[in-house]
Design a protein around this motif. Structure first.
Motif, PDB file in Angstrom:
ATOM      1  N   ASN A 178      -4.028 -46.580 -17.180  1.00  0.00           N
ATOM      2  CA  ASN A 178      -3.147 -47.706 -16.901  1.00  0.00           C
ATOM      3  C   ASN A 178      -2.027 -47.725 -17.948  1.00  0.00           C
ATOM      4  O   ASN A 178      -1.735 -46.683 -18.560  1.00  0.00           O
ATOM      5  N   PHE A 179      -1.423 -48.866 -18.156  1.00  0.00           N
ATOM      6  CA  PHE A 179      -0.315 -48.973 -19.112  1.00  0.00           C
ATOM      7  C   PHE A 179      -0.591 -50.086 -20.124  1.00  0.00           C
ATOM      8  O   PHE A 179       0.292 -50.867 -20.464  1.00  0.00           O
ATOM      9  N   ILE A 180      -1.819 -50.156 -20.593  1.00  0.00           N
ATOM     10  CA  ILE A 180      -2.219 -51.186 -21.557  1.00  0.00           C
ATOM     11  C   ILE A 180      -1.737 -50.770 -22.951  1.00  0.00           C
ATOM     12  O   ILE A 180      -2.203 -49.790 -23.515  1.00  0.00           O
ATOM     13  N   GLY A 181      -0.759 -51.523 -23.451  1.00  0.00           N
ATOM     14  CA  GLY A 181      -0.261 -51.288 -24.800  1.00  0.00           C
ATOM     15  C   GLY A 181      -0.532 -52.460 -25.722  1.00  0.00           C
ATOM     16  O   GLY A 181      -0.452 -52.322 -26.943  1.00  0.00           O
ATOM     17  N   GLU A 182      -0.879 -53.574 -25.132  1.00  0.00           N
ATOM     18  CA  GLU A 182      -1.215 -54.771 -25.910  1.00  0.00           C
ATOM     19  C   GLU A 182      -2.712 -54.737 -26.201  1.00  0.00           C
ATOM     20  O   GLU A 182      -3.517 -55.379 -25.533  1.00  0.00           O
ATOM     21  N   LEU A 183      -3.071 -53.958 -27.206  1.00  0.00           N
ATOM     22  CA  LEU A 183      -4.477 -53.730 -27.497  1.00  0.00           C
ATOM     23  C   LEU A 183      -5.193 -55.000 -27.945  1.00  0.00           C
ATOM     24  O   LEU A 183      -6.404 -55.130 -27.747  1.00  0.00           O
TER      25      LEU A 183
ATOM     26  N   LEU B  76       8.400 -53.797 -27.983  1.00  0.00           N
ATOM     27  CA  LEU B  76       9.849 -53.682 -28.040  1.00  0.00           C
ATOM     28  C   LEU B  76      10.342 -52.511 -27.208  1.00  0.00           C
ATOM     29  O   LEU B  76      11.362 -52.606 -26.492  1.00  0.00           O
ATOM     30  N   LYS B  77       9.624 -51.417 -27.270  1.00  0.00           N
ATOM     31  CA  LYS B  77       9.967 -50.255 -26.461  1.00  0.00           C
ATOM     32  C   LYS B  77       9.849 -50.567 -24.971  1.00  0.00           C
ATOM     33  O   LYS B  77      10.712 -50.177 -24.169  1.00  0.00           O
TER      34      LYS B  77
ATOM     35  N   GLU C 216      14.489 -53.082 -19.111  1.00  0.00           N
ATOM     36  CA  GLU C 216      15.925 -53.305 -18.926  1.00  0.00           C
ATOM     37  C   GLU C 216      16.598 -52.068 -18.349  1.00  0.00           C
ATOM     38  O   GLU C 216      17.445 -52.179 -17.453  1.00  0.00           O
ATOM     39  N   GLU C 217      16.226 -50.899 -18.843  1.00  0.00           N
ATOM     40  CA  GLU C 217      16.806 -49.656 -18.333  1.00  0.00           C
ATOM     41  C   GLU C 217      16.409 -49.421 -16.874  1.00  0.00           C
ATOM     42  O   GLU C 217      17.244 -48.992 -16.054  1.00  0.00           O
ATOM     43  N   ALA C 218      15.164 -49.701 -16.562  1.00  0.00           N
ATOM     44  CA  ALA C 218      14.713 -49.524 -15.178  1.00  0.00           C
ATOM     45  C   ALA C 218      15.439 -50.483 -14.233  1.00  0.00           C
ATOM     46  O   ALA C 218      15.832 -50.101 -13.119  1.00  0.00           O
ATOM     47  N   GLU C 219      15.644 -51.696 -14.659  1.00  0.00           N
ATOM     48  CA  GLU C 219      16.369 -52.666 -13.837  1.00  0.00           C
ATOM     49  C   GLU C 219      17.818 -52.244 -13.648  1.00  0.00           C
ATOM     50  O   GLU C 219      18.383 -52.386 -12.557  1.00  0.00           O
ATOM     51  N   LYS C 220      18.422 -51.712 -14.703  1.00  0.00           N
ATOM     52  CA  LYS C 220      19.800 -51.245 -14.604  1.00  0.00           C
ATOM     53  C   LYS C 220      19.912 -50.083 -13.627  1.00  0.00           C
ATOM     54  O   LYS C 220      20.830 -50.041 -12.789  1.00  0.00           O
TER      55      LYS C 220
END
Length: 476
Positions: free
Chosen positions: A98-103, A178-179, A185-189
């Motif tokens: 998955n994309f769990i970065g908030e450990l 932060l990343k 934002e880049e994906a939305e753009k």
């Protein structure tokens, strides 16, 4: 967006006779589901829930599943562990890839006191320094992490360095968040740019189509020059459409373009694949679609058609003044799939939607026609009486024979009714007297002749009392 519907849940619960209220295990993997919903209300007794390989971005609507023991959410877009406090019996949680970065969100699993196994392989948090000691020290009840058993010495060491490890985890987590904010934002753009590009492309296509229609309407197609110009415009538009429809280069560019490992990129790839799949299905559907077969030309001429390719025969029954059509229909074909339509000049039979049409040599009577089906061969036999009646003259020999036979019968009947009697004149013919051939004296006292003599005597005695009728001939 694929939703979890009641129909989907019942289809996936065939092992429970499609009953969902008592369902204990269900597999909803590879369904392109983008949200968990309704399961906490429909399936309160769930113990095992498979939701791997979907597009779920958030853990939700599972807190009321008190009996849930195993939850598989591998290969999804989950970024945070949450909303699992209500799963009191949870023993195994799989969040692989998955994309769990908030450990730090694993703290929400402290209340799941029965949790024994946890899988976080393939998540960004596994790259953090001090990841495993932090998880081991935070979740006291855990026995297995990422398929590896937690030893007692490892747990003691993690407890000793928990403060230092926790500080490292927080710093790495902030950097990752932060990343992620920048990636979103880049994906939305990029999404906005692609939408704008599609909008301009659509507008350009509409302008080209409008110009083409204007050129065609302004051109005199009936003149040689007009036809040439029309053909040239048509070829140019055809080439343009081929270029627009040829998306091999676009597809190659899409897959060769480097993309970040983010939930947005995964979702975009999935939607791109779905669009290509639908476009391919539409093209195949257009290829499969056939124009309806012409049965009657615009001029009104009826055509002979045998689309089912069935053997048939048309016989002219002159004796009964009718045509007989024998159509070799499939033996085991249901009769409800046959539709017979008889017209004065032709007959049409629809076999499973495929037309069989035959032009008749002359007009027939549709109202008097009959259709029968053979129970042994399955053939369809249609009797078509001719509209023009023909008077057949029968040979006279047959009539003479019949009349002769009737005359003979009548004569025989008359003979039986009128019996003829023969009368003999005694003066013309002399007959010998046979009454006294045997003498009475010789026969007296001998068996039956004696009885016969007594009978004669009795007859003589009785005849004396009667009157002699001269008209009655004497007895011999």
């Amino acid at each position: 967006m694929v939703r979890i519907t009641e129909e989907l849940v019942r289809q996936r619960s065939e092992h429970n006779n499609c009953e969902i209220f008592s369902l204990e295990e269900i597999s909803l993997h590879q369904q392109d589901i983008e949200r968990i919903e309704h399961l906490d209300r429909w399936c309160r007794d769930l113990k095992i829930l498979y939701l791997q390989n979907n597009l779920i971005p958030k853990i939700e609507n599972v807190g009321k599943l008190k009996k849930l023991e195993y939850l598989n959410l591998a290969l999804n877009n989950v970024e945070k562990i949450e909303n699992l406090e209500g799963c009191e019996d949870l023993q195994k949680l799989d969040l692989t890839a998955n994309f769990i970065g908030e450990l730090s969100s694993i703290k929400y699993l402290k209340n799941n006191i029965h949790l024994r196994e946890l899988f976080l392989i393939g998540n960004p948090c596994t790259d953090f320094e001090g990841y495993r000691p932090f998880v081991v020290a935070t979740l006291h009840q855990l026995r297995v992490l990422d398929g590896k058993e937690i030893e007692r010495s490892e747990r003691i060491k993690a407890f000793q360095n928990l403060a230092e490890i926790e500080k490292q985890i927080q710093e790495q987590e902030q950097a990752y968040l932060l990343k992620r904010r920048k990636e979103k934002e880049e994906a939305e753009k990029q999404m906005q740019e692609k939408k704008e590009k599609k909008r301009k492309q659509k507008k350009h296509n509409l302008r080209v189509n409008g110009q083409r229609c204007t050129d065609i309407s302004a051109t005199n197609c009936y003149s040689v020059e007009g036809r040439n110009k029309h053909q040239k415009t048509k070829e140019e538009n055809k080439d343009y459409e081929l270029i627009m429809e040829d998306d091999d280069d676009e597809e190659r560019a899409f897959w060769e373009e480097p993309t970040p490992h983010t939930p947005e990129a995964r979702l975009e790839a999935h939607r791109y694949i779905e669009e290509k799949k639908k476009a391919k299905e539409n093209r195949e559907q257009l290829k499969k679609e056939k124009q309806p077969r012409t049965l009657i030309t615009p001029e009104g001429r009826v055509l002979n058609v045998n689309e089912p390719k069935l053997p048939f025969s048309l016989k002219d029954d002159e004796e009964n003044n009718q045509f007989i059509l024998d159509l070799a229909v499939y033996r085991y074909l249901d009769t409800s799939l046959l539709d017979v339509d008889v017209q004065p000049t032709y007959v049409r039979v629809m076999i499973k939607g495929k037309p069989f049409q035959l032009v008749l040599p002359e007009e027939v009577k549709p109202d008097s026609s009959t259709a029968k089906r053979s129970q042994t061969t399955g053939h369809l036999v249609i009797s078509l009486p001719k509209a023009k009646e023909v008077i057949v003259v029968k040979p006279q020999t047959t009539t003479c024979k019949k009349s002769c036979d009737t005359d003979k019968l009548q004569r025989n009947l008359r003979r039986k009714e009128c019996t003829e009697k023969l009368e003999v004149d005694p003066t013309k013919y002399s007959f010998p007297d046979v009454t006294n051939i045997v003498r009475e004296n010789d026969l007296n006292g001998q068996g039956p002749l004696k009885l016969q003599q007594q009978n004669n005597l009795n007859t003589n005695s009785l005849s004396s009392d009667l009157d002699d009728d001269p008209d009655v001939p004497p007895l011999i």
